[in-house]
Design an enzyme around this catalytic site. Structure first.
Site, PDB file in Angstrom:
ATOM      1  N   LYS A   1     104.807 -11.679 -38.231  1.00 34.99           N
ATOM      2  CA  LYS A   1     104.161 -12.973 -38.507  1.00 34.99           C
ATOM      3  C   LYS A   1     105.160 -14.038 -38.961  1.00 34.99           C
ATOM      4  O   LYS A   1     106.144 -14.278 -38.303  1.00 34.99           O
ATOM      5  CB  LYS A   1     103.054 -12.782 -39.536  1.00 34.99           C
ATOM      6  CG  LYS A   1     102.039 -11.685 -39.174  1.00 34.99           C
ATOM      7  CD  LYS A   1     101.006 -12.146 -38.193  1.00 34.99           C
ATOM      8  CE  LYS A   1      99.852 -11.156 -38.073  1.00 34.99           C
ATOM      9  NZ  LYS A   1      99.007 -11.422 -36.918  1.00 34.99           N
TER      10      LYS A   1
ATOM     11  N   TYR B   1      94.272  -2.206 -39.126  1.00 40.10           N
ATOM     12  CA  TYR B   1      94.801  -2.795 -37.885  1.00 40.10           C
ATOM     13  C   TYR B   1      96.316  -2.896 -38.029  1.00 40.10           C
ATOM     14  O   TYR B   1      96.818  -3.516 -38.951  1.00 40.10           O
ATOM     15  CB  TYR B   1      94.207  -4.194 -37.627  1.00 40.10           C
ATOM     16  CG  TYR B   1      94.723  -4.780 -36.337  1.00 40.10           C
ATOM     17  CD1 TYR B   1      94.146  -4.446 -35.108  1.00 40.10           C
ATOM     18  CD2 TYR B   1      95.833  -5.635 -36.320  1.00 40.10           C
ATOM     19  CE1 TYR B   1      94.644  -4.949 -33.917  1.00 40.10           C
ATOM     20  CE2 TYR B   1      96.328  -6.142 -35.133  1.00 40.10           C
ATOM     21  CZ  TYR B   1      95.726  -5.796 -33.933  1.00 40.10           C
ATOM     22  OH  TYR B   1      96.223  -6.286 -32.758  1.00 40.10           O
TER      23      TYR B   1
ATOM     24  N   ASP C   1     102.310  -1.321 -44.147  1.00 39.48           N
ATOM     25  CA  ASP C   1     102.273  -2.391 -43.152  1.00 39.48           C
ATOM     26  C   ASP C   1     102.052  -3.693 -43.911  1.00 39.48           C
ATOM     27  O   ASP C   1     100.931  -4.000 -44.322  1.00 39.48           O
ATOM     28  CB  ASP C   1     101.147  -2.123 -42.153  1.00 39.48           C
ATOM     29  CG  ASP C   1     101.028  -3.221 -41.099  1.00 39.48           C
ATOM     30  OD1 ASP C   1     101.541  -4.331 -41.337  1.00 39.48           O
ATOM     31  OD2 ASP C   1     100.399  -2.965 -40.059  1.00 39.48           O
TER      32      ASP C   1
END
Ligand code: PMP
Length: 372
Positions: free
Chosen positions: A229, A125, A202
């Site tokens: 984040k 993801y 990532d």
């Protein structure tokens, strides 16, 4: 909003809880129930709620105005803090989300290599237009993706002479908190290097797992790294960075510079909160303490036995039943809410700074009661 929802992951039947307040490690729902927050906003909430250092930095920045329309006094400090920490990041640019960071990183890789294809992994993801679980999403960005098996060394053979980049999470977060195996990730590094493709890590979730991200733990230096984040202190954030020669293509003083726009790329409050968090709160010691709590939680949960087990690394924990049976995960989640613990129904946990050993032990004991 369709279904009353604007963020799919937060929709759980029979209805999600509306959260009206957070303080320290606790959150309150609109009905006045209090929960210990083990979700940690899917890793973005590593500082917990209203951490005084973060709140102080935001308040101070707010006093001087927030839509200044120029470079501000915080962005350089945040860039320096990131370059100082993450081994692969020699230069960095900011954006507004992890999705955007990955869009920019893969677009940069395609532009500099002159190649089009991307290799990604089943269960991966990387944002709203980069979903590779369960056959992918019709809304995925229209790049030519080849989807390999995660943690399968043979996937390195998918890297070909026309591959622009491999995009991989060094630990799959949304895919179940599954650590990437060293041999698999090293094979990707070797294959990309051999075939002239770029390796993009990532680390939107995983950069919090050591001062230098998981890449430091693994001893692998990717060409590009994406962040998001918590790095913005809990405000909307994304960043992509990496090799000097690659990122230098954005230097506006160069005649053929690539353009990278974004009204809120250097959002004042985000930059200020991010600097404060990285330099004053999330020290190597604090990361070590949080990872220790995660290890403690995992060990206890894995001693519970039966078909239940926990995965992850450090402060990121995944809860599973064999076959990841959704009904079992849902029952466990509802039981845990009744006991006053919040986390993601799919079994996702990210610990935050205000969480204590007693909180972790309380969570484990509640899981044991649920299982029995
Ligand atoms: N990459 C990873 C590994 C993520 O976990 C996420 C968000 N869950 C993203 C990218 C996308 O970040 P954002 O939600 O900020 O777009």
């Amino acid at each position: 909003m369709p279904g009353g929802n604007t963020r799919t992951v937060l929709h759980v039947p029979p209805f999600p809880l509306t959260i009206v307040r957070g303080e320290g490690a606790h959150i309150w729902d609109a009905d006045g129930h209090v929960y210990l927050d083990f979700l940690g906003e899917y890793t973005a909430g590593v500082y917990g709620h209203s951490h005084p250092v973060i709140v102080g930095a935001i308040r101070a920045a707010l006093e001087d105005g927030i839509v200044l329309g120029g470079p501000n006094r915080y962005e350089l400090a945040l860039a320096e803090a990131i370059c100082d920490r993450i081994p692969s990041i020699e230069l960095v640019r900011f954006c507004n989300s992890g999705t955007e960071a990955n869009l920019m990183a893969v677009s940069l890789a395609r532009a500099v290599t002159g190649r089009s294809k991307l290799v990604v992994f089943e269960g991966g993801y990387h944002g709203g237009v980069f979903q590779f679980a369960h056959g992918g999403s019709p809304l995925n960005a229209p790049f030519p993706f080849t989807v390999g098996a995660y943690n399968d060394g043979a996937s390195a053979e998918l890297v070909e002479e026309d591959t622009a980049a491999v995009l991989v999470e060094p630990l799959q977060g949304s895919g179940g908190v599954i650590p990437g195996e060293r041999a698999f990730l090293h094979a990707l590094r070797d294959a990309t290097r051999a075939r002239g493709a770029l390796l993009i890590f990532d680390e939107v979730m995983t950069s919090r797992l050591s001062r230098g991200g998981l890449q430091e733990v693994l001893g692998i230096t990717p060409d590009l790294t994406t962040l998001g984040k918590y790095v913005g202190g809990g405000l909307a954030f994304g960043a992509f960075g990496g090799r000097h020669d690659l990122l230098a293509r954005f230097d506006p003083s160069q005649p053929d510079a690539y353009q990278h726009a974004g009204t809120f790329n250097n959002a004042v409050l985000t930059m200020a909160a991010g600097v404060a968090g990285l330099t004053q709160v999330l020290t190597a010691d604090e990361i070590g303490r949080l990872n220790g709590l995660g290890d403690r939680l995992r060990d206890r949960l894995n001693a519970a036995g039966g078909d239940f087990y926990a995965t992850g690394y450090g402060s990121m924990v995944g809860l599973h039943f064999e076959h990841d049976e959704p009904a079992q995960l849902a029952l466990l989640h509802l039981h845990m809410l009744e006991e006053g613990f919040s986390y993601a129904r799919r079994g996702f946990i990210a610990l935050s700074v205000p969480i204590t050993e007693a909180d972790v032990d309380g969570f484990a004991a509640a899981v044991e009661r649920a299982l029995s």
